[in-house]
Scaffold this motif. Structure first.
Motif, PDB file in Angstrom:
ATOM      1  N   ARG A  71      -3.522  28.934  20.776  1.00  0.00           N
ATOM      2  CA  ARG A  71      -2.645  29.653  21.715  1.00  0.00           C
ATOM      3  C   ARG A  71      -1.161  29.495  21.370  1.00  0.00           C
ATOM      4  O   ARG A  71      -0.316  30.210  21.885  1.00  0.00           O
ATOM      5  N   HIS A  72      -0.851  28.523  20.491  1.00  0.00           N
ATOM      6  CA  HIS A  72       0.553  28.352  20.101  1.00  0.00           C
ATOM      7  C   HIS A  72       0.939  29.249  18.923  1.00  0.00           C
ATOM      8  O   HIS A  72       2.120  29.348  18.589  1.00  0.00           O
ATOM      9  N   LEU A  73      -0.053  29.874  18.278  1.00  0.00           N
ATOM     10  CA  LEU A  73       0.247  30.606  17.035  1.00  0.00           C
ATOM     11  C   LEU A  73       1.174  31.793  17.276  1.00  0.00           C
ATOM     12  O   LEU A  73       1.984  32.140  16.412  1.00  0.00           O
ATOM     13  N   ALA A  74       1.079  32.409  18.434  1.00  0.00           N
ATOM     14  CA  ALA A  74       1.923  33.588  18.722  1.00  0.00           C
ATOM     15  C   ALA A  74       3.399  33.212  18.786  1.00  0.00           C
ATOM     16  O   ALA A  74       4.262  33.995  18.375  1.00  0.00           O
ATOM     17  N   THR A  75       3.691  32.015  19.287  1.00  0.00           N
ATOM     18  CA  THR A  75       5.104  31.649  19.502  1.00  0.00           C
ATOM     19  C   THR A  75       5.573  30.461  18.669  1.00  0.00           C
ATOM     20  O   THR A  75       6.768  30.257  18.485  1.00  0.00           O
ATOM     21  N   ARG A  76       4.637  29.650  18.163  1.00  0.00           N
ATOM     22  CA  ARG A  76       5.061  28.415  17.491  1.00  0.00           C
ATOM     23  C   ARG A  76       4.380  28.221  16.134  1.00  0.00           C
ATOM     24  O   ARG A  76       4.239  27.098  15.678  1.00  0.00           O
ATOM     25  N   ALA A  77       3.960  29.291  15.486  1.00  0.00           N
ATOM     26  CA  ALA A  77       3.174  29.159  14.243  1.00  0.00           C
ATOM     27  C   ALA A  77       3.896  28.319  13.194  1.00  0.00           C
ATOM     28  O   ALA A  77       3.271  27.537  12.469  1.00  0.00           O
ATOM     29  N   ASP A  78       5.230  28.442  13.116  1.00  0.00           N
ATOM     30  CA  ASP A  78       5.977  27.741  12.064  1.00  0.00           C
ATOM     31  C   ASP A  78       6.602  26.429  12.541  1.00  0.00           C
ATOM     32  O   ASP A  78       7.336  25.779  11.809  1.00  0.00           O
ATOM     33  N   LYS A  79       6.321  26.074  13.788  1.00  0.00           N
ATOM     34  CA  LYS A  79       6.841  24.809  14.306  1.00  0.00           C
ATOM     35  C   LYS A  79       5.987  23.647  13.783  1.00  0.00           C
ATOM     36  O   LYS A  79       4.768  23.784  13.633  1.00  0.00           O
ATOM     37  N   THR A  80       6.614  22.508  13.521  1.00  0.00           N
ATOM     38  CA  THR A  80       5.842  21.342  13.077  1.00  0.00           C
ATOM     39  C   THR A  80       4.977  20.837  14.228  1.00  0.00           C
ATOM     40  O   THR A  80       5.493  20.521  15.305  1.00  0.00           O
ATOM     41  N   ALA A  81       3.674  20.785  13.989  1.00  0.00           N
ATOM     42  CA  ALA A  81       2.744  20.228  14.976  1.00  0.00           C
ATOM     43  C   ALA A  81       2.605  18.733  14.724  1.00  0.00           C
ATOM     44  O   ALA A  81       2.819  17.904  15.611  1.00  0.00           O
ATOM     45  N   ILE A  82       2.257  18.367  13.480  1.00  0.00           N
ATOM     46  CA  ILE A  82       2.091  16.954  13.108  1.00  0.00           C
ATOM     47  C   ILE A  82       3.086  16.614  12.012  1.00  0.00           C
ATOM     48  O   ILE A  82       3.162  17.305  10.989  1.00  0.00           O
ATOM     49  N   LEU A  83       3.867  15.577  12.259  1.00  0.00           N
ATOM     50  CA  LEU A  83       4.844  15.114  11.281  1.00  0.00           C
ATOM     51  C   LEU A  83       4.306  13.791  10.735  1.00  0.00           C
ATOM     52  O   LEU A  83       4.319  12.776  11.429  1.00  0.00           O
ATOM     53  N   PHE A  84       3.789  13.839   9.504  1.00  0.00           N
ATOM     54  CA  PHE A  84       3.153  12.646   8.927  1.00  0.00           C
ATOM     55  C   PHE A  84       4.179  11.808   8.174  1.00  0.00           C
ATOM     56  O   PHE A  84       4.826  12.285   7.245  1.00  0.00           O
ATOM     57  N   GLU A  85       4.326  10.574   8.606  1.00  0.00           N
ATOM     58  CA  GLU A  85       5.238   9.620   7.963  1.00  0.00           C
ATOM     59  C   GLU A  85       4.380   8.560   7.270  1.00  0.00           C
ATOM     60  O   GLU A  85       3.736   7.746   7.926  1.00  0.00           O
ATOM     61  N   PRO A  86       4.302   8.578   5.921  1.00  0.00           N
ATOM     62  CA  PRO A  86       3.390   7.675   5.215  1.00  0.00           C
ATOM     63  C   PRO A  86       3.858   6.221   5.204  1.00  0.00           C
ATOM     64  O   PRO A  86       5.006   5.926   5.539  1.00  0.00           O
ATOM     65  N   ASN A  87       2.949   5.356   4.799  1.00  0.00           N
ATOM     66  CA  ASN A  87       3.219   3.923   4.727  1.00  0.00           C
ATOM     67  C   ASN A  87       4.434   3.626   3.833  1.00  0.00           C
ATOM     68  O   ASN A  87       5.312   2.855   4.198  1.00  0.00           O
ATOM     69  N   ASP A  88       4.480   4.276   2.669  1.00  0.00           N
ATOM     70  CA  ASP A  88       5.584   4.075   1.721  1.00  0.00           C
ATOM     71  C   ASP A  88       6.651   5.124   1.990  1.00  0.00           C
ATOM     72  O   ASP A  88       6.426   6.314   1.788  1.00  0.00           O
ATOM     73  N   PRO A  89       7.846   4.693   2.431  1.00  0.00           N
ATOM     74  CA  PRO A  89       8.877   5.685   2.788  1.00  0.00           C
ATOM     75  C   PRO A  89       9.259   6.587   1.617  1.00  0.00           C
ATOM     76  O   PRO A  89       9.714   7.706   1.813  1.00  0.00           O
ATOM     77  N   ASN A  90       9.050   6.097   0.371  1.00  0.00           N
ATOM     78  CA  ASN A  90       9.425   6.907  -0.792  1.00  0.00           C
ATOM     79  C   ASN A  90       8.468   8.078  -1.038  1.00  0.00           C
ATOM     80  O   ASN A  90       8.756   8.969  -1.818  1.00  0.00           O
ATOM     81  N   GLU A  91       7.322   8.041  -0.356  1.00  0.00           N
ATOM     82  CA  GLU A  91       6.351   9.129  -0.547  1.00  0.00           C
ATOM     83  C   GLU A  91       6.836  10.416   0.128  1.00  0.00           C
ATOM     84  O   GLU A  91       6.427  11.511  -0.229  1.00  0.00           O
ATOM     85  N   GLY A  92       7.697  10.263   1.134  1.00  0.00           N
ATOM     86  CA  GLY A  92       8.232  11.450   1.814  1.00  0.00           C
ATOM     87  C   GLY A  92       7.315  11.943   2.917  1.00  0.00           C
ATOM     88  O   GLY A  92       6.093  11.890   2.800  1.00  0.00           O
ATOM     89  N   ALA A  93       7.914  12.435   3.993  1.00  0.00           N
ATOM     90  CA  ALA A  93       7.139  12.886   5.153  1.00  0.00           C
ATOM     91  C   ALA A  93       6.518  14.249   4.879  1.00  0.00           C
ATOM     92  O   ALA A  93       6.997  15.009   4.034  1.00  0.00           O
ATOM     93  N   GLU A  94       5.440  14.546   5.604  1.00  0.00           N
ATOM     94  CA  GLU A  94       4.774  15.843   5.486  1.00  0.00           C
ATOM     95  C   GLU A  94       4.816  16.547   6.835  1.00  0.00           C
ATOM     96  O   GLU A  94       4.435  15.972   7.853  1.00  0.00           O
ATOM     97  N   HIS A  95       5.296  17.779   6.839  1.00  0.00           N
ATOM     98  CA  HIS A  95       5.337  18.572   8.074  1.00  0.00           C
ATOM     99  C   HIS A  95       4.163  19.540   8.076  1.00  0.00           C
ATOM    100  O   HIS A  95       4.068  20.394   7.197  1.00  0.00           O
ATOM    101  N   ILE A  96       3.277  19.407   9.062  1.00  0.00           N
ATOM    102  CA  ILE A  96       2.138  20.323   9.175  1.00  0.00           C
ATOM    103  C   ILE A  96       2.428  21.253  10.346  1.00  0.00           C
ATOM    104  O   ILE A  96       2.529  20.797  11.500  1.00  0.00           O
ATOM    105  N   THR A  97       2.584  22.542  10.070  1.00  0.00           N
ATOM    106  CA  THR A  97       2.916  23.490  11.150  1.00  0.00           C
ATOM    107  C   THR A  97       1.656  23.828  11.950  1.00  0.00           C
ATOM    108  O   THR A  97       0.532  23.533  11.526  1.00  0.00           O
ATOM    109  N   TYR A  98       1.863  24.472  13.075  1.00  0.00           N
ATOM    110  CA  TYR A  98       0.714  24.891  13.884  1.00  0.00           C
ATOM    111  C   TYR A  98      -0.199  25.852  13.105  1.00  0.00           C
ATOM    112  O   TYR A  98      -1.419  25.771  13.211  1.00  0.00           O
ATOM    113  N   ARG A  99       0.397  26.735  12.292  1.00  0.00           N
ATOM    114  CA  ARG A  99      -0.413  27.644  11.474  1.00  0.00           C
ATOM    115  C   ARG A  99      -1.242  26.848  10.459  1.00  0.00           C
ATOM    116  O   ARG A  99      -2.436  27.066  10.296  1.00  0.00           O
TER     117      ARG A  99
END
Length: 635
Positions: A71-99
Motif C-alpha cells: 500500500r506504500h508503493l503508490a506514494t513511497r516507492a522510492d523511500k527507504t524502508a530498511i536502512l541496513f547498517e553492517p557490522n563493519d562501518p567501512n562496508e557502507g550502509a544499504e538503503h532498501i526502498t519500499y519498491r
C-alpha cells in the motif's frame, strides 16, 4: 481520525477514556481508517479470560505484508524502508526502498513456495541482523507460513528444542555472522541442532561471511541462486485476522521455553498504532531500534510497526563497542536518526565510557529516546537524558512483554511528563490493575502489588503453541479474570507505574528474560554437581547478573574450583547460549530448604545482593545452619 496521533496530554486522557469505555468502538475506528482489509470483520471482539480465549476482528481478511509494503508503493516507492547498517562501518550502509523491499519479499516468498512451504507451515529463521532476516520474516507472512525466529546467539540445543516444539519443516540460516571483531559459525550450530530434528526437510543458506561450510546433499541449498531465479511479483495469501502470524519463544520459569502465538489482524493494528504514538513518528523521520529481530522488540518495532506506518527503519548488524564505543553515536550522526530505542544495558555500558566519546558526534537530529527490556535505573536515565538527549529529547521508558506483542505502559513523548524509573501511564486501551497476594485489587494511588491487565488488547498472545493449558496456567490462573504479567509494580501518587521486576523465577539479564530452571538443569548435568540454585544480583551494566550456588556430589571434591566454574559455564553456553553464563559461582555444602524441600531462593538472593541485615523468617527452614555458612563464604 484525530486520535490516531496523540499530540498533548489532554488529548491522551480524552482518547484513553474513550478506549476503555468503548474499547470495541475505539479499536474498530483505528482498524477501519488506517489499514487495508480484503474483507471487513463480522465482530470486533470476542473474549473470555477464564477459558482463556481472545479474538479480535473475527472474520476479517487481510495480509499484513500488503499493509507493510504494497500500500506504500503508490506514494513511497522510492523511500527507504530498511536502512541496513553492517557490522563493519567501512562496508557502507544499504538503503532498501519500499519498491525493492516489495520485489525482494516476493522473490523470497516464491522461493519458499518452490521449496514446498504452504500456508500454516512453520519456518524457523536463524539468521543474523542482515536484510535477509527482515525479508524472510515478511516472505513467510506473505504466503501465510508461520515464522519462528530464533535469536542467532542461541546454542544448538536451544535451537533444536524450538524447531521440534513447533515442528518446523524448513530452516533459514546463513553461513555465519559477524559480531564485532569475531565471526560465529551459524551453519555449524544449525548442523548440530538438526541432528535431533528429524522433520526438517530443507535448509536455505544465505552467504554473509563467505566461510567454508559443509552443505548436506539434498537438504542444504544456497539461497542467492534461488532468489536470482525467482519472480519479483507475487500475490499475498489472504489470511484470517485470527490466523497465526508467528511463534516466538520466551523463557519459562520452569521447563521448556514457551512458544507464544501471535495472530495477524490485532497484532498489526496494535503494533502500528503504538509505534506511531509511542515514538511520535512523522513522515521523514529515521527510526532506529537497536534490538535483534530475534526478540519481540525487533518483530514489533523494527519490522511490523514501522513498516505498517511507511517508516524508514534502521537494521544494525553490529555491537555498540565495535570498532569503538562511539559506534551508536556515529550511526545517529550519519543517518540523522530521529528516534532511538535501546536497552538500559547498552545505556549503562556506554555511560561507563564517559561523555567525551559522545561529544565528538552531532546528535541534534534526535527527537525521542526509548528504553526497553527492563526498568531503567535512575543514574542511567539521567545520563541518557542529559548526555544523549541534551534534555530536549524525552525518554520513553516502555514496559511490555513477548506475550503482549506491543508497548503497554509508556510515556508518549512531548505528551506525558516523564519521571525517572517510571514507565508512567498505561497506553491507550490498556487497563492495568495492581493486585495483592489474596487476589484483591488495590484501588487508588500509592500502592504496590502484582501487575495484571483486566481487559484484552488487540496484540495479546492467543496461546502457547501446542499447549493451551500451560498458557492458561501461566497467565490466567493467578488472578480471576485477569491476565497476570508476572511483574510487580508500584502506582505513585499521580497514578504513574513503576515496574519493580519479576515476581517469579525469571531473571532479566541485559534485557533478556532468562528462566532459572533451564539454567539449573544445565548445571546439574555436570557429573560433579549434586544441585544448584540460580538468583539474580545487581550489576552496574547488565542490570542483573546471574549468581549460582552449587552443591557438589563429593563435598571434598579435589578438582580446582576455578576449572569447575569454567566447565559449568561451558555447559550453560552449550545448552542455552552464552547470554545465560553465570557471573559468580559459589560452591556450598548445602542450600537452604523448606521442610517440603523447596530451595529458599529469597534468602540466596539477599546474600548474593549483600543485603544480609534482614533475611526474614528462617524458622521454617529444614537446615537453617547452612545460611550462615553460605554468608561466610559468599563471593
Amino acid at each position: 481520525m484525530s486520535n490516531y496521533h496523540i499530540k498533548h496530554l489532554e488529548e491522551y486522557y480524552q482518547v484513553y477514556r474513550k478506549s476503555v469505555r468503548e474499547p470495541e468502538k475505539f479499536w474498530e475506528e483505528v482498524a477501519e481508517e488506517h489499514f487495508l482489509w480484503r474483507k471487513k470483520w463480522d465482530k470486533v471482539l470476542d473474549w473470555d479470560f477464564n477459558k482463556p480465549e481472545v479474538k479480535w476482528f473475527e472474520g476479517a481478511k487481510l495480509n499484513i505484508t500488503e499493509n507493510c509494503i504494497d500500500r506504500h508503493l503508490a506514494t513511497r516507492a522510492d523511500k527507504t524502508a530498511i536502512l541496513f547498517e553492517p557490522n563493519d562501518p567501512n562496508e557502507g550502509a544499504e538503503h532498501i526502498t519500499y519498491r525493492q523491499l516489495y520485489e525482494r519479499v516476493n522473490q523470497f516468498a516464491n522461493v519458499l513456495k518452490q521449496q514446498g512451504v504452504k500456508k500454516g507451515d512453520r519456518v524457523c529463521i536463524y539468521v543474523p541482523m542482515i536484510p535477509e532476516l527482515a525479508i524472510s520474516v515478511l516472505a513467510c507472512a506473505r504466503i501465510g507460513a508461520i515464522h519462528s525466529v530464533v535469536f542467532a546467539g542461541f546454542s544448538a540445543t536451544a535451537l533444536s528444542t524450538r524447531i521440534n516444539d513447533s515442528d518446523c519443516k524448513l530452516v533459514i540460516t546463513s553461513d555465519g555472522s559477524y559480531r564485532g571483531s569475531k565471526t560465529i559459525d551459524l551453519k555449524g550450530i544449525v548442523d548440530e541442532a538438526l541432528e535431533s530434528c528429524p522433520n526438517v526437510e530443507t535448509v536455505l543458506v544465505a552467504k554473509r561471511i563467505n566461510s567454508e561450510i559443509t552443505m548436506k546433499e539434498g537438504r542444504d541449498k544456497w539461497l542467492q541462486p534461488l532468489l536470482d531465479n525467482a519472480s519479483k511479483e507475487g500475490k499475498a495469501e489472504v489470511m484470517d485476522a485470527e490466523d497465526p502470524l508467528f511463534i516466538l519463544y520466551t523463557s519459562g520459569s520452569t521447563g521448556l521455553p514457551k512458544g507464544m502465538v501471535h495472530t495477524t489482524g490485532g497484532y498489526m493494528v496494535y503494533t502500528a498504532y503504538t509505534f506511531k504514538n509511542a515514538f511520535q513518528y512523522r513522515e521523514n523521520d529515521v527510526y532506529w531500534c537497536t534490538a535483534d529481530i530475534g526478540w519481540i522488540t525487533g518483530h514489533s518495532y523494527i519490522v511490523y510497526g514501522p513498516l505498517a506506518n511507511g517508516a524508514t527503519t534502521v537494521l544494525f548488524e553490529g555491537v555498540p563497542s565495535y570498532p569503538n564505543f562511539g559506534r551508536f553515536w556515529d550511526i545517529v550522526q550519519k543517518h540523522k536518526v530521529t528516534q532511538f530505542y535501546t536497552a538500559p544495558t547498552a545505556i549503562r555500558a556506554l555511560a561507563k565510557q564517559g561523555a567525551e566519546l559522545v561529544e565528538a558526534y552531532d546528535l541534534s537530529s534526535l527527537k525521542v529516546l526509548g528504553s526497553v527490556g527492563e526498568p531503567i535505573n535512575e543514574e542511567a536515565w539521567h545520563w541518557y537524558n542529559d548526555t544523549i538527549g541534551k534534555k530536549k529529547s524525552p525518554i520513553i521508558d516502555s514496559w511490555w512483554q513477548t506475550e503482549t506483542g506491543g508497548i503497554m505502559i509508556t510515556p508518549i513523548p512531548y505528551v506525558t511528563p516523564t519521571k525517572p524509573t517510571y514507565a508512567t501511564l498505561p497506553f491507550i486501551g490498556i487497563q492495568p490493575a495492581l493486585m495483592d497476594e489474596n487476589g484483591k485489587e488495590l484501588k487508588g494511588n500509592q500502592v504496590e502489588g502484582r501487575l495484571c491487565i483486566k481487559f484484552p488488547w488487540p496484540s495479546i498472545a492467543r496461546t502457547i503453541w501446542g499447549n493451551h493449558q500451560r498458557y492458561k496456567d501461566t497467565y490466567f490462573s493467578a488472578f480471576e479474570n485477569m491476565y497476570f504479567t508476572g511483574d510487580g509494580a508500584i502506582r505513585d501518587e499521580v497514578g504513574y507505574y513503576r515496574i519493580t521486576g519479576r515476581v517469579d523465577d525469571v531473571i532479566i539479564v541485559s534485557g533478556h528474560n532468562l528462566g532459572t530452571a533451564p539454567i539449573e538443569d544445565a548445571i546439574n548435568e555436570h557429573p560433579a554437581v549434586a544441585e544448584s540454585a540460580i538468583v539474580g544480583f545487581p550489576h552496574d551494566v547488565k542490570g542483573s547478573a546471574l549468581y549460582g550456588y552449587v552443591t557438589l556430589k563429593d563435598i571434598g571434591e579435589t578438582r580446582n574450583h576455578d576449572n569447575l566454574r569454567i566447565e559449568i559455564n561451558q555447559l550453560i553456553s552449550d545448552r542455552i547460549g552464552p547470554i545465560a553464563k553465570l557471573d559468580k559461582i559459589q560452591f556450598t555444602n548445602g542450600l537452604p530448604k523448606t521442610r517440603s524441600g523447596k530451595i529458599m531462593r529469597r534468602i540466596l538472593r539477599k546474600i548474593a545482593s549483600k543485603e544480609t541485615d534482614n533475611l526474614g523468617d528462617t524458622s521454617t527452614l529444614l537446615n537453617p545452619e547452612c545460611v550462615q555458612e553460605i554468608m561466610d563464604t559468599s563471593l
